[in-house]
Motif scaffolding. Structure first.
Motif, PDB file in Angstrom:
ATOM      1  N   ALA A  16     106.676  54.048 -55.839  1.00  0.00           N
ATOM      2  CA  ALA A  16     105.810  54.431 -54.744  1.00  0.00           C
ATOM      3  C   ALA A  16     105.001  56.113 -55.284  1.00  0.00           C
ATOM      4  N   ARG A  17     106.116  56.787 -55.793  1.00  0.00           N
ATOM      5  CA  ARG A  17     105.389  57.899 -56.156  1.00  0.00           C
ATOM      6  C   ARG A  17     104.364  57.884 -57.312  1.00  0.00           C
ATOM      7  N   LEU A  18     104.914  56.857 -58.532  1.00  0.00           N
ATOM      8  CA  LEU A  18     103.920  56.845 -59.530  1.00  0.00           C
ATOM      9  C   LEU A  18     102.725  56.126 -58.925  1.00  0.00           C
ATOM     10  N   ARG A  19     102.983  55.226 -58.068  1.00  0.00           N
ATOM     11  CA  ARG A  19     101.423  54.651 -57.455  1.00  0.00           C
ATOM     12  C   ARG A  19     100.585  55.588 -56.791  1.00  0.00           C
ATOM     13  N   ALA A  20     101.186  56.551 -56.165  1.00  0.00           N
ATOM     14  CA  ALA A  20     100.278  57.561 -55.645  1.00  0.00           C
ATOM     15  C   ALA A  20      99.824  58.446 -56.703  1.00  0.00           C
ATOM     16  N   GLU A  21     100.675  58.938 -57.509  1.00  0.00           N
ATOM     17  CA  GLU A  21     100.135  59.679 -58.596  1.00  0.00           C
ATOM     18  C   GLU A  21      99.029  58.935 -59.435  1.00  0.00           C
ATOM     19  N   ALA A  22      99.010  57.705 -59.800  1.00  0.00           N
ATOM     20  CA  ALA A  22      98.057  56.965 -60.417  1.00  0.00           C
ATOM     21  C   ALA A  22      96.843  56.752 -59.685  1.00  0.00           C
ATOM     22  N   LEU A  23      97.095  56.641 -58.240  1.00  0.00           N
ATOM     23  CA  LEU A  23      95.844  56.642 -57.288  1.00  0.00           C
ATOM     24  C   LEU A  23      95.040  58.008 -57.120  1.00  0.00           C
ATOM     25  N   LEU A  24      95.847  58.958 -57.234  1.00  0.00           N
ATOM     26  CA  LEU A  24      95.530  60.414 -57.248  1.00  0.00           C
ATOM     27  C   LEU A  24      94.703  60.648 -58.467  1.00  0.00           C
ATOM     28  N   ARG A  25      95.198  60.567 -59.651  1.00  0.00           N
ATOM     29  CA  ARG A  25      94.355  60.411 -60.858  1.00  0.00           C
ATOM     30  C   ARG A  25      93.109  59.726 -60.749  1.00  0.00           C
ATOM     31  N   ALA A  26      93.421  58.552 -60.540  1.00  0.00           N
ATOM     32  CA  ALA A  26      92.060  57.633 -60.435  1.00  0.00           C
ATOM     33  C   ALA A  26      90.981  58.517 -59.566  1.00  0.00           C
ATOM     34  N   GLN A  27      91.318  58.860 -58.486  1.00  0.00           N
ATOM     35  CA  GLN A  27      90.386  59.563 -57.469  1.00  0.00           C
ATOM     36  C   GLN A  27      89.667  60.901 -58.251  1.00  0.00           C
ATOM     37  N   GLN A  28      90.714  61.554 -58.805  1.00  0.00           N
ATOM     38  CA  GLN A  28      90.181  62.853 -59.439  1.00  0.00           C
ATOM     39  C   GLN A  28      89.504  62.184 -60.789  1.00  0.00           C
ATOM     40  N   GLU A  29      89.772  61.192 -61.370  1.00  0.00           N
ATOM     41  CA  GLU A  29      88.837  61.103 -62.517  1.00  0.00           C
ATOM     42  C   GLU A  29      87.632  60.494 -62.060  1.00  0.00           C
ATOM     43  N   GLU A  30      87.640  59.852 -60.848  1.00  0.00           N
ATOM     44  CA  GLU A  30      86.174  59.333 -60.297  1.00  0.00           C
ATOM     45  C   GLU A  30      85.406  60.435 -59.842  1.00  0.00           C
ATOM     46  N   GLU A  31      85.954  61.385 -59.401  1.00  0.00           N
ATOM     47  CA  GLU A  31      85.315  62.501 -58.738  1.00  0.00           C
ATOM     48  C   GLU A  31      84.799  63.271 -60.127  1.00  0.00           C
ATOM     49  N   GLU A  32      85.726  63.539 -61.171  1.00  0.00           N
ATOM     50  CA  GLU A  32      85.171  64.167 -62.416  1.00  0.00           C
ATOM     51  C   GLU A  32      83.856  63.256 -62.616  1.00  0.00           C
ATOM     52  N   ARG A  33      84.045  62.124 -62.876  1.00  0.00           N
ATOM     53  CA  ARG A  33      82.851  61.440 -63.342  1.00  0.00           C
ATOM     54  C   ARG A  33      81.715  61.378 -62.679  1.00  0.00           C
ATOM     55  N   LEU A  34      81.810  61.281 -61.375  1.00  0.00           N
ATOM     56  CA  LEU A  34      80.726  61.533 -60.541  1.00  0.00           C
ATOM     57  C   LEU A  34      79.931  62.964 -60.659  1.00  0.00           C
ATOM     58  N   GLU A  35      80.870  64.074 -60.698  1.00  0.00           N
ATOM     59  CA  GLU A  35      80.643  65.252 -60.756  1.00  0.00           C
ATOM     60  C   GLU A  35      79.691  65.477 -62.202  1.00  0.00           C
ATOM     61  N   ARG A  36      80.234  64.732 -63.058  1.00  0.00           N
ATOM     62  CA  ARG A  36      79.438  64.625 -64.640  1.00  0.00           C
ATOM     63  C   ARG A  36      78.259  63.908 -64.390  1.00  0.00           C
ATOM     64  N   GLU A  37      78.200  62.975 -63.656  1.00  0.00           N
ATOM     65  CA  GLU A  37      77.008  62.428 -63.556  1.00  0.00           C
ATOM     66  C   GLU A  37      75.966  63.269 -62.813  1.00  0.00           C
ATOM     67  N   ARG A  38      76.451  63.850 -61.966  1.00  0.00           N
ATOM     68  CA  ARG A  38      75.531  64.520 -61.051  1.00  0.00           C
ATOM     69  C   ARG A  38      74.860  65.945 -61.613  1.00  0.00           C
ATOM     70  N   LEU A  39      76.001  66.436 -62.748  1.00  0.00           N
ATOM     71  CA  LEU A  39      75.698  67.678 -63.406  1.00  0.00           C
ATOM     72  C   LEU A  39      74.467  66.977 -64.478  1.00  0.00           C
ATOM     73  N   TYR A  40      74.861  65.877 -64.970  1.00  0.00           N
ATOM     74  CA  TYR A  40      74.015  65.189 -66.162  1.00  0.00           C
ATOM     75  C   TYR A  40      72.719  64.917 -65.530  1.00  0.00           C
ATOM     76  N   ARG A  41      72.477  64.307 -64.367  1.00  0.00           N
ATOM     77  CA  ARG A  41      71.135  64.168 -63.820  1.00  0.00           C
ATOM     78  C   ARG A  41      70.461  65.315 -63.404  1.00  0.00           C
ATOM     79  N   GLU A  42      71.067  66.405 -63.067  1.00  0.00           N
ATOM     80  CA  GLU A  42      70.368  67.718 -62.739  1.00  0.00           C
ATOM     81  C   GLU A  42      70.015  68.182 -64.134  1.00  0.00           C
ATOM     82  N   LEU A  43      70.828  68.116 -65.054  1.00  0.00           N
ATOM     83  CA  LEU A  43      70.350  68.547 -66.568  1.00  0.00           C
ATOM     84  C   LEU A  43      69.111  67.927 -66.977  1.00  0.00           C
ATOM     85  N   LEU A  44      69.132  66.506 -66.871  1.00  0.00           N
ATOM     86  CA  LEU A  44      67.978  65.561 -67.021  1.00  0.00           C
ATOM     87  C   LEU A  44      66.651  66.121 -66.171  1.00  0.00           C
TER      88      LEU A  44
END
Length: 756
Positions: A16-44
């Motif tokens: 359960a802890r591993l699943r929770a950690e994986a879910l948290l990492r996935a959420q963080q990666e998704e947030e990071e991806r969205l943030e990168r996309e936002r920053l890239y859109r702003e750059l463009l």
């Protein structure tokens, strides 16, 4: 049991802890991806805003650089005008082919001189070929405003008339030689044979004076050609002529000189009408039947080749000369090398007796290489006889006659055939076994049926085949076998000097560029340098293009090439009104959208287009095709402006970009050496915007992501300026207009961005 329960609970908790950690990492990666996309859109958005704000100033600065193209065009116009003036002052006896009075007088005087021998015709031929070449280059190079449509039609008509007259003169010289054939009979065979040749023509003739069946074959040792006749011909009063011309005056003009327009036959009816002779159609036909053996002009049937040109009589004031010229053409309308009806039927049937369906050559795909072989069976004229102290000869009021050959059956019951062996020209490359075709003057096309038992000896450079009769033949090669390009590179080597390297399917070609001249540095095929007869010679880009095509190295796509070359779709010429050649001549002078109207388009609103007189395409597709073609031409133009200090090369990602986008490598290059070790940048250009891509040639997948700290620009000049040295930009500013124009012509002719 209690121990096992605790262990199971511990394991489940860990999962359960591993699943929770994986879910948290996935959420963080998704947030990071969205943030990168936002920053890239702003750059463009920031890059796009800055780009929009600088477009006007960048284009104004770029337009000042583009004036060099206009300077080059003006220089060429002045050069041609100066050449005309110097020719006028030289008084060397050769006409100016652009002046109707001069060229008509030249042709009329030569037509009246009927006592020339073959050697004299060969000498005059050099002048005629030069006149034809001058007109062809003028038609291809002159700006639209420099010559009128009426003049273009006139020049094409003159080309056809010069070609026909040249062949007519060879026919007359052949007749003069055959009249005295007995004076040159061979002591061993009793027959007459001779070979005359220069750089343009090989003239072989054999006269069957003794009519002995054991001498039914003959080899022209000096030329490497040979033939073997059926027994029936070996017993006849016949002569065989094999006239090999290094040039092709048989195919239509658009094939001989790529770039000349093709017009439909319906649009040229008026240009091919004959003047009123005062005879009705029946009388004229009867006259033709009464004189079936007169000299022919060119067996190509000049009328068919004139479909792309208008009558010269419309532009000339010397109407008397022209009427006489046309009447002479009518009189000589019989085709010398055209097969008789019996021969034509037999040519469509293999010597073994199996009938073949007519196979017409697609001249967009297969083109004659190595010139044309005119193979004719001729009626031997009466020979001089010694009677006492007198020499008597029967005079006939006819010209050179075709021998009325009607093949019979061979001993094995098959159809008799003429066997021909031709020496393949040394100054031509055949990358594959050439296709043999014969000219059909009635249909005005090349055909491959009626030819059998073909044997090609690459080492001996000879080809042997059989035909049911005599005909004009050519060796054809696929015009696109060296496409698409495997690689290409352009880099400067000095002040207003550069090296252009193309790696094609079968050959690697290097072309040096200096000012307004080009030089073929090398052509390497299978690690061996070839075509030494044209390497190391400076010539204009147009002349180099013609020389390479004559030698069998066709690296110049035509308007119809997308049908035959498997390349990523960058632009289909058939989708652009008028084809890519429209942009070839127009866009250099107007890259601001005005050429859209000349192409049959009008811009309307945002990204829409209206097609004028073209209902076959969706308007959006038509506009996209035009934009893609325009982007390609703009890319070549801007690359040429930078070629004095920057190297360009093929990128593997060019095919992955959209149809209106071109990806290529660029690098600052200030040395004379190769650019292979350079640090390359990848640029993507769509005609309006340039961006520096983050990916490299070794990246796993294509991406349009821009390089960090780079900006959008409207021209290549401003893109490279961001990171270039002052020395490089100074060289760009000082680059000569003629060098820039030469680079531009080569890039346009090869179309490396669309065919690599």
């Amino acid at each position: 049991m209690k121990f096992n329960g605790k262990k199971g609970k511990s394991k489940k908790g860990k999962e359960a802890r591993l699943r929770a950690e994986a879910l948290l990492r996935a959420q963080q990666e998704e947030e990071e991806r969205l943030e990168r996309e936002r920053l890239y859109r702003e750059l463009l958005e920031r890059l796009e805003a800055k780009y929009q704000g600088e477009i006007e100033s960048e284009l104004a600065q770029h337009n000042s650089l583009k004036q060099k193209f206009l300077s080059a065009q003006q220089w060429k116009m002045d050069y041609r005008e100066q050449a005309r003036w110097e020719h006028y002052l030289s008084c060397d006896g050769t006409p100016d082919p652009t002046v109707p009075q001069e060229i008509n007088t030249f042709m009329s005087l030569w037509r009246d001189d009927q006592d020339q021998d073959v050697q004299l015709v060969m000498e005059k031929e050099e002048v005629v070929l030069h006149l034809i070449e001058k007109l062809e280059f003028l038609l291809l190079e002159a700006a639209p405003e420099e010559i009128t449509d009426k003049q273009r039609d006139q020049y094409q008509e003159v080309i056809v008339q010069l070609q026909d007259l040249l062949h007519q003169k060879y026919n007359e010289a052949t007749l003069n030689l055959l009249k005295i054939a007995s004076m040159y009979e061979d002591s061993e065979t009793g027959n007459m044979h001779t070979v005359l040749q220069d750089k343009n023509v090989t003239f072989c003739i054999w006269a069957n004076l003794k009519k002995k069946p054991r001498f039914k074959d003959h080899s022209f040792q000096e030329a490497g050609h040979a033939f073997e006749l059926p027994v029936s011909l070996a017993l006849s009063s016949v002569a065989v002529r094999l006239l090999h011309t290094q040039y092709d005056h048989v195919s239509p003009l658009w094939v001989q000189c790529q770039g000349l327009p093709r017009q439909e036959a319906s649009a040229t009816v008026e240009s091919t009408e004959q003047p009123d002779t005062g005879q009705g159609p029946g009388e004229e036909e009867e006259k033709g039947r009464e004189e079936p053996s007169v000299l022919a002009a060119e067996e190509t049937g000049s009328k068919g080749r004139k479909e792309s040109s208008a009558s010269l009589k419309e532009t000339s004031n010397n109407t008397g000369d022209i009427k006489e010229m046309q009447e002479e053409t009518e009189k000589n309308s019989e085709n010398l090398d055209a097969p008789s009806q019996e021969e034509e039927a037999l040519l469509q049937e293999e010597p073994g007796g199996r009938e073949e369906a007519p196979q017409v050559v697609d001249l967009e795909q297969l083109v004659p290489v190595g010139g044309v072989f005119h193979i004719s069976a001729l009626q031997l004229p009466p020979q001089a006889q010694d009677v006492g102290d007198w020499t008597m000869v029967e005079l006939l009021d006819v010209g050179l006659e075709v021998y009325p050959y009607s093949p019979g059956k061979a001993e094995d019951g098959t159809q008799e055939a003429v066997q021909i062996t031709l020496r393949v020209p040394d100054n031509v490359i055949y990358f594959k076994v050439p296709v043999i075709a014969r000219w059909d003057p009635a249909g005005q096309w090349w055909r491959t049926d009626g030819i059998s038992k073909v044997t090609y000896e690459a080492e001996e450079k000879s080809i042997t085949f059989s035909m049911g009769g005599f005909s004009t033949v050519a060796l054809l090669q696929d015009a696109h076998l060296n496409l698409p390009y495997q690689a290409w590179e352009l880099h400067p080597t000095g002040v207003d000097e550069g090296l252009f390297t193309l790696t094609a399917v079968f050959a690697t070609i290097q072309i040096r560029i200096k000012d307004n001249q080009c030089m073929l540095s090398s052509v390497v095929v299978e690690e061996e340098e070839v075509l030494s007869h044209i390497t190391g010679k400076w010539m204009s880009p147009l002349a180099l293009r013609a020389a390479l095509k004559r030698a069998g190295v066709n690296i110049f796509p035509a308007e119809y090439s997308p049908k035959y070359v498997p390349v990523p779709r960058k632009v289909s010429d058939r989708e652009v009104p008028g084809g890519f050649s429209l942009f070839f001549t127009q866009v250099t002078l107007c890259c601001t959208g005005s050429c859209c109207a000349e192409a049959g388009l009008s811009k309307a609103g945002s990204g829409t287009a209206v097609a004028q007189g073209d209902g076959e395409m969706c308007l959006s597709d038509l506009y996209c095709a035009l934009q893609a073609a325009l982007a390609e031409v703009k890319a070549y133009e801007q690359m040429a402006l930078l070629a004095a200090a920057f190297a360009f090369a093929r990128s593997r990602w060019n095919g992955e970009a959209g149809p209106e986008q071109f990806v290529f490598k660029v690098s600052e290059h200030l040395t004379a050496g190769s650019a292979k070790g350079n640090h390359w940048s990848l640029l993507m250009f769509d005609g309006e915007k340039v961006q520096h891509l983050k990916l490299t040639e070794t990246s796993e997948a294509f991406s349009e992501e821009v390089e960090e700290k780079s900006e959008f620009h409207s021209t290549l000049y401003h893109m490279v300026k961001d990171s270039a040295s002052n020395t490089a930009m100074d060289k760009v500013e000082r680059a000569g207009c003629l060098f820039i124009d030469s680079v531009y012509q080569l890039l346009l002719a090869t179309r490396v961005l669309a065919y690599s």
